[in-house]
Design an enzyme around this catalytic site. Structure first.
Site, PDB file in Angstrom:
ATOM      1  N   PRO A  35       0.846  -1.202   0.000  1.00  0.00           N
ATOM      2  CA  PRO A  35       0.000   0.000   0.000  1.00  0.00           C
ATOM      3  C   PRO A  35       0.879   1.248   0.000  1.00  0.00           C
ATOM      4  O   PRO A  35       1.853   1.320   0.749  1.00  0.00           O
ATOM      5  CB  PRO A  35      -0.787  -0.112   1.317  1.00  0.00           C
ATOM      6  CG  PRO A  35      -0.014  -1.062   2.172  1.00  0.00           C
ATOM      7  CD  PRO A  35       0.769  -1.952   1.252  1.00  0.00           C
ATOM      8  N   MET A  36       0.561   2.194  -0.854  1.00  0.00           N
ATOM      9  CA  MET A  36       1.316   3.460  -0.879  1.00  0.00           C
ATOM     10  C   MET A  36       0.346   4.615  -1.084  1.00  0.00           C
ATOM     11  O   MET A  36      -0.272   4.740  -2.151  1.00  0.00           O
ATOM     12  CB  MET A  36       2.374   3.440  -1.988  1.00  0.00           C
ATOM     13  CG  MET A  36       3.608   2.641  -1.613  1.00  0.00           C
ATOM     14  SD  MET A  36       4.886   2.703  -2.878  1.00  0.00           S
ATOM     15  CE  MET A  36       4.304   1.471  -4.022  1.00  0.00           C
ATOM     16  N   GLN A  89      -6.772  -1.033   2.861  1.00  0.00           N
ATOM     17  CA  GLN A  89      -6.066  -0.678   4.093  1.00  0.00           C
ATOM     18  C   GLN A  89      -6.736   0.506   4.773  1.00  0.00           C
ATOM     19  O   GLN A  89      -6.959   1.551   4.155  1.00  0.00           O
ATOM     20  CB  GLN A  89      -4.603  -0.338   3.826  1.00  0.00           C
ATOM     21  CG  GLN A  89      -3.844  -0.248   5.145  1.00  0.00           C
ATOM     22  CD  GLN A  89      -2.434   0.274   5.030  1.00  0.00           C
ATOM     23  OE1 GLN A  89      -2.223   1.405   4.587  1.00  0.00           O
ATOM     24  NE2 GLN A  89      -1.462  -0.525   5.427  1.00  0.00           N
ATOM     25  N   CYS A 119       2.131   3.610   9.827  1.00  0.00           N
ATOM     26  CA  CYS A 119       2.368   4.939   9.260  1.00  0.00           C
ATOM     27  C   CYS A 119       3.075   5.827  10.282  1.00  0.00           C
ATOM     28  O   CYS A 119       2.593   6.011  11.390  1.00  0.00           O
ATOM     29  CB  CYS A 119       1.046   5.569   8.822  1.00  0.00           C
ATOM     30  SG  CYS A 119       1.307   7.192   8.076  1.00  0.00           S
ATOM     31  N   LYS A 160      -0.482  -4.176   9.319  1.00  0.00           N
ATOM     32  CA  LYS A 160       0.871  -3.822   8.869  1.00  0.00           C
ATOM     33  C   LYS A 160       1.528  -3.016   9.976  1.00  0.00           C
ATOM     34  O   LYS A 160       0.959  -2.022  10.453  1.00  0.00           O
ATOM     35  CB  LYS A 160       0.809  -3.012   7.569  1.00  0.00           C
ATOM     36  CG  LYS A 160       2.182  -2.767   6.936  1.00  0.00           C
ATOM     37  CD  LYS A 160       2.021  -2.465   5.444  1.00  0.00           C
ATOM     38  CE  LYS A 160       3.319  -2.153   4.733  1.00  0.00           C
ATOM     39  NZ  LYS A 160       3.749  -0.759   4.935  1.00  0.00           N
ATOM     40  N   GLY A 222      10.053  -3.986   2.577  1.00  0.00           N
ATOM     41  CA  GLY A 222      11.245  -3.170   2.812  1.00  0.00           C
ATOM     42  C   GLY A 222      12.415  -3.640   1.976  1.00  0.00           C
ATOM     43  O   GLY A 222      12.873  -4.781   2.113  1.00  0.00           O
ATOM     44  N   ASP A 223      12.860  -2.762   1.066  1.00  0.00           N
ATOM     45  CA  ASP A 223      14.081  -2.999   0.289  1.00  0.00           C
ATOM     46  C   ASP A 223      14.003  -4.207  -0.638  1.00  0.00           C
ATOM     47  O   ASP A 223      15.046  -4.757  -0.989  1.00  0.00           O
ATOM     48  CB  ASP A 223      15.302  -3.170   1.204  1.00  0.00           C
ATOM     49  CG  ASP A 223      15.595  -1.926   2.018  1.00  0.00           C
ATOM     50  OD1 ASP A 223      15.175  -0.825   1.604  1.00  0.00           O
ATOM     51  OD2 ASP A 223      16.243  -2.049   3.075  1.00  0.00           O
ATOM     52  N   ARG A 245       8.904   0.975  -3.176  1.00  0.00           N
ATOM     53  CA  ARG A 245       9.567   2.034  -3.944  1.00  0.00           C
ATOM     54  C   ARG A 245      10.297   1.521  -5.170  1.00  0.00           C
ATOM     55  O   ARG A 245      10.377   2.222  -6.180  1.00  0.00           O
ATOM     56  CB  ARG A 245      10.529   2.802  -3.027  1.00  0.00           C
ATOM     57  CG  ARG A 245       9.787   3.724  -2.071  1.00  0.00           C
ATOM     58  CD  ARG A 245      10.722   4.338  -1.070  1.00  0.00           C
ATOM     59  NE  ARG A 245      11.223   3.342  -0.152  1.00  0.00           N
ATOM     60  CZ  ARG A 245      12.077   3.595   0.832  1.00  0.00           C
ATOM     61  NH1 ARG A 245      12.541   4.827   0.991  1.00  0.00           N
ATOM     62  NH2 ARG A 245      12.479   2.641   1.646  1.00  0.00           N
TER      63      ARG A 245
END
Ligand code: FMN
Length: 328
Positions: A35-36, A89, A119, A160, A222-223, A245
């Site tokens: 989710p972004m 979400q 968040c 999350k 993450g990453d 990302r």
């Protein structure tokens, strides 16, 4: 001759395409789109689905906004058939409000409801929502319980989380077992602290530890920048991975991670950019022009757009110019 314990070729199984159950939800692959906020719109979700994302999420949606029928918030509940399976979400701090909002999400077609306890943004945390809930494990567990009860057994509730609020507090690891006991069908961990925001490396030793401790699936975020990182996380106990990302401006990363697919050729990548942009403009109308600006430099960095075209798109004043520049 008796059958061997393992079928021939079993070690050729593809771990990222192993089925995964999250409560009642059956998924056929283990690479998800994170989710972004401001990014994971319907057009974005459709784009990453085209490259194989096994589960996509809405942007985080204010439970209060849903509860109070805020029109702009309700727009986030729109979700077409072609995007499923979709996790909706929610963020909020009040169990009853979240429970009611979760029911609305299910009615809008959610395949999964995720509660954001990750968040780190001040505006969100100061209302007691997002990562702030990691400081209140009982409250966090009460929210999961209320949401799970409200939506019933047909749709899973997940959470999350971050690794904690600040380095060394281990708030994520301490809270996660309570969330699972309260009914969370999976926990997604982004193992940076809230204080870190998005800086530094994700500490997936936390993911590993959680995967050992919990008896529900642990999803790693993450990453994740490629197939090797995804496979390593599964190897260390994660049930699935999320791309975030690294997939911005590179939706084909999903196919690379999932199947080791080579990058599509330049014409195919440009076709995807055009399709995505056309989708955004159709869905969002004039607002789409501003929304798309955050993508042009990313598409330039991934080699799809050259610099002059990316710059012209950045400066395009309206949808007509964007469409003309891309030949839509
Ligand atoms: C622009 C942006 C918006 C984000 N919005 C959300 C969000 O609404 N909900 C959420 O749980 N995480 C959100 N995240 C966090 C991502 O889901 C992900 O956990 C994080 O970026 C770590 O993955 P990465 O290192 O691969 O980027 C956001 C991240 C970015 C970069």
């Amino acid at each position: 001759m008796t059958a061997p314990d393992s079928a021939p070729g079993e070690d050729l199984r593809e771990p990222l395409r192993e089925p995964l159950r999250i409560g009642p939800l059956e998924l056929d692959r283990r690479v998800f789109m994170a989710p972004m906020a401001g990014i994971s719109t319907p057009a974005f979700r459709r784009s990453v689905r085209r490259f194989g994302a096994g589960l996509v999420y809405t942007e985080m949606i204010s439970a209060y906004g849903v509860y109070y029928d805020n029109r702009r918030t309700l727009d986030y509940l729109a979700c077409g058939e072609e995007q499923h399976p979709v996790g909706f979400q929610l963020f909020g701090a009040d169990a009853d409000v979240l429970a009611e909002a979760a029911m609305r999400c299910v009615r809008a077609g959610a395949d999964l409801v995720d509660i954001n306890m990750a968040c780190p943004v001040r505006k969100v945390m100061k209302t007691g929502a997002g990562a702030a809930l990691l400081a209140k494990p009982e409250r966090a567990a009460g929210i999961v319980r209320a949401v799970a009860e409200a939506i019933g057994p047909g749709v899973p509730v997940t959470v999350k989380i971050r690794s904690g609020l600040r380095a060394g507090d281990e708030a994520g690891r301490r809270t996660a077992p309570l969330l699972a006991a309260a009914g969370a069908a999976a926990v997604c961990i982004h193992p940076r602290t809230a204080a870190q925001l998005y800086r530094g490396r994700a500490d997936h030793a936390v993911t590993r530890a959680l995967a050992q401790e919990l008896d529900v699936p642990v999803i790693a975020s993450g990453d994740v920048d490629g197939r090797a990182a995804a496979l390593a996380l599964l190897e260390s106990g994660a049930a699935a991975v999320m791309l975030a990302r690294h997939a911005l401006g590179r939706p084909w990363l999903f196919a690379e991670v999932l199947d080791g697919a080579p990058e599509p050729d330049a014409a195919e990548r440009l076709a995807e950019v055009r399709r995505f942009a056309a989708d955004v403009l159709r869905d969002m109308g004039p607002r789409g022009v501003g929304h798309l600006r955050q993508f042009w430099q990313r598409f330039r960095r991934s080699g799809v757009l050259d610099r002059p075209l990316a710059q012209a798109l950045m400066q395009a004043p309206d949808a007509v110019v964007v469409a003309a520049l891309l030949g839509l």
